[in-house]
Design an enzyme around this catalytic site. Structure first.
Site, PDB file in Angstrom:
ATOM      1  N   THR A  86      -4.616   4.785   4.356  1.00 55.28           N
ATOM      2  CA  THR A  86      -3.871   3.807   3.582  1.00 55.28           C
ATOM      3  C   THR A  86      -4.842   2.919   2.825  1.00 55.28           C
ATOM      4  O   THR A  86      -6.054   3.054   2.952  1.00 55.28           O
ATOM      5  CB  THR A  86      -2.946   3.000   4.524  1.00 55.28           C
ATOM      6  OG1 THR A  86      -2.052   2.203   3.750  1.00 55.28           O
ATOM      7  CG2 THR A  86      -3.741   2.094   5.451  1.00 55.28           C
ATOM      8  N   ASN A  87      -4.319   2.014   2.019  1.00 57.74           N
ATOM      9  CA  ASN A  87      -5.131   1.038   1.300  1.00 57.74           C
ATOM     10  C   ASN A  87      -4.845  -0.333   1.879  1.00 57.74           C
ATOM     11  O   ASN A  87      -3.750  -0.567   2.391  1.00 57.74           O
ATOM     12  CB  ASN A  87      -4.743   1.012  -0.171  1.00 57.74           C
ATOM     13  CG  ASN A  87      -5.374   2.126  -0.975  1.00 57.74           C
ATOM     14  OD1 ASN A  87      -5.886   3.096  -0.421  1.00 57.74           O
ATOM     15  ND2 ASN A  87      -5.325   1.988  -2.270  1.00 57.74           N
ATOM     16  N   ARG A  88      -5.777  -1.238   1.723  1.00 60.39           N
ATOM     17  CA  ARG A  88      -5.528  -2.606   2.197  1.00 60.39           C
ATOM     18  C   ARG A  88      -4.696  -3.350   1.162  1.00 60.39           C
ATOM     19  O   ARG A  88      -5.130  -3.555   0.038  1.00 60.39           O
ATOM     20  CB  ARG A  88      -6.855  -3.323   2.417  1.00 60.39           C
ATOM     21  CG  ARG A  88      -7.549  -2.880   3.675  1.00 60.39           C
ATOM     22  CD  ARG A  88      -8.834  -3.629   3.871  1.00 60.39           C
ATOM     23  NE  ARG A  88      -8.615  -5.043   4.150  1.00 60.39           N
ATOM     24  CZ  ARG A  88      -9.587  -5.941   4.211  1.00 60.39           C
ATOM     25  NH1 ARG A  88     -10.824  -5.573   3.999  1.00 60.39           N
ATOM     26  NH2 ARG A  88      -9.309  -7.187   4.484  1.00 60.39           N
ATOM     27  N   SER A  89      -3.494  -3.713   1.529  1.00 61.14           N
ATOM     28  CA  SER A  89      -2.640  -4.517   0.662  1.00 61.14           C
ATOM     29  C   SER A  89      -1.515  -5.083   1.504  1.00 61.14           C
ATOM     30  O   SER A  89      -0.824  -4.343   2.203  1.00 61.14           O
ATOM     31  CB  SER A  89      -2.050  -3.641  -0.456  1.00 61.14           C
ATOM     32  OG  SER A  89      -1.023  -4.336  -1.120  1.00 61.14           O
ATOM     33  N   PRO A 142       0.845  -1.204   0.000  1.00 57.61           N
ATOM     34  CA  PRO A 142       0.000   0.000   0.000  1.00 57.61           C
ATOM     35  C   PRO A 142       0.881   1.255   0.000  1.00 57.61           C
ATOM     36  O   PRO A 142       2.110   1.131   0.056  1.00 57.61           O
ATOM     37  CB  PRO A 142      -0.726  -0.109   1.341  1.00 57.61           C
ATOM     38  CG  PRO A 142       0.286  -0.760   2.237  1.00 57.61           C
ATOM     39  CD  PRO A 142       1.133  -1.675   1.362  1.00 57.61           C
TER      40      PRO A 142
END
Ligand code: C5P
Length: 221
Positions: free
Chosen positions: A29-32, A17
């Site tokens: 943030t992004n989920r990764s 992310p």
């Protein structure tokens, strides 16, 4: 035995992310998990490529023989990619880049107020790294990824054309984040090819083979 299908190729990969701070302790943030991007970096290295991995904040070990650079924000990831891109033949954008950042990061921790007034933020758009690379005059072979919450059949091809890349890999399962397996489809001008569900290591090896098959033949140039 794995054939060295990427021998002599230089591969640049983004993974994980990005983290966009709001203040010194908070951010969006992004989920990764970064697992797919790291698995691709490992598979490309094992296929003979010279691999540079630009990673957002993840808790993963660097694959053997891979050169890794860590970044936090989308802007930092963009700058690191632009620094490295002239030296690469293939760019694989796996990172889940945050689309927005706040226009002003608070220097101090934002306090809760006695009247419980909620903070408000103004967001600005982050650069689209993949689209920027695909637009370069001597762009490498660009591969995008897409995770949609539905209707990938429609959005996958639309996204590939919009980003101007020859190959886009779409996550079919809604629950890919952090999992060790994944199910994807390849979107390209000739149509869509679905690959069977597989663990991310196996899938990365398959994808490296699929990418290698689609590279322009440099011996003809
Ligand atoms: O538009 P979307 O974020 O769904 O596109 C996904 C693809 O574009 C991925 O390959 C991702 O790594 C890339 N991307 C990027 N920079 C952004 C947003 C997405 O490189 N700011």
């Amino acid at each position: 035995f794995q054939p060295k299908v990427l021998a002599g190729r230089r591969v640049l990969i983004t993974a994980g992310p990005t983290f966009e701070p709001l203040d010194p302790v908070r951010g969006i943030t992004n989920r990764s998990s970064g697992k797919m991007g790291f698995a691709l970096a490992r598979a490309a290295q094992q296929a003979g490529a010279d691999v540079r991995l630009i990673a957002g904040p993840v808790a993963l070990e660097t694959p053997w023989g891979v050169y890794r650079e860590d970044v936090q924000t989308a802007q930092q990831m963009h700058d690191a990619v632009m620094q490295a891109v002239a030296d690469c033949d293939i760019f694989i954008a796996v990172a889940a880049v945050a689309d927005w950042r706040v226009d002003h990061v608070s220097e101090h921790k934002i306090k809760k107020t006695a009247d419980r007034k909620m903070p408000s933020f103004t967001f600005v758009e982050n650069p689209d790294i993949l689209a920027a690379v695909a637009k370069l005059p001597h762009a490498p072979f660009c591969v995008g990824f897409a995770a949609e919450s539905g209707d990938l059949d429609v959005h996958g091809e639309e996204k590939r054309v919009r980003k101007n890349v020859p190959l886009l890999i779409g996550n079919l399962g809604p629950q890919t984040f952090g999992r060790d397996d994944n199910e994807v489809a390849l979107f390209e001008a000739g149509g869509v090819t679905k690959l069977p569900r597989a663990d991310k290591t196996t899938l990365a090896q398959t994808l490296v083979g699929e990418i290698a098959r689609r590279l322009p033949d440099t011996s003809l140039i």
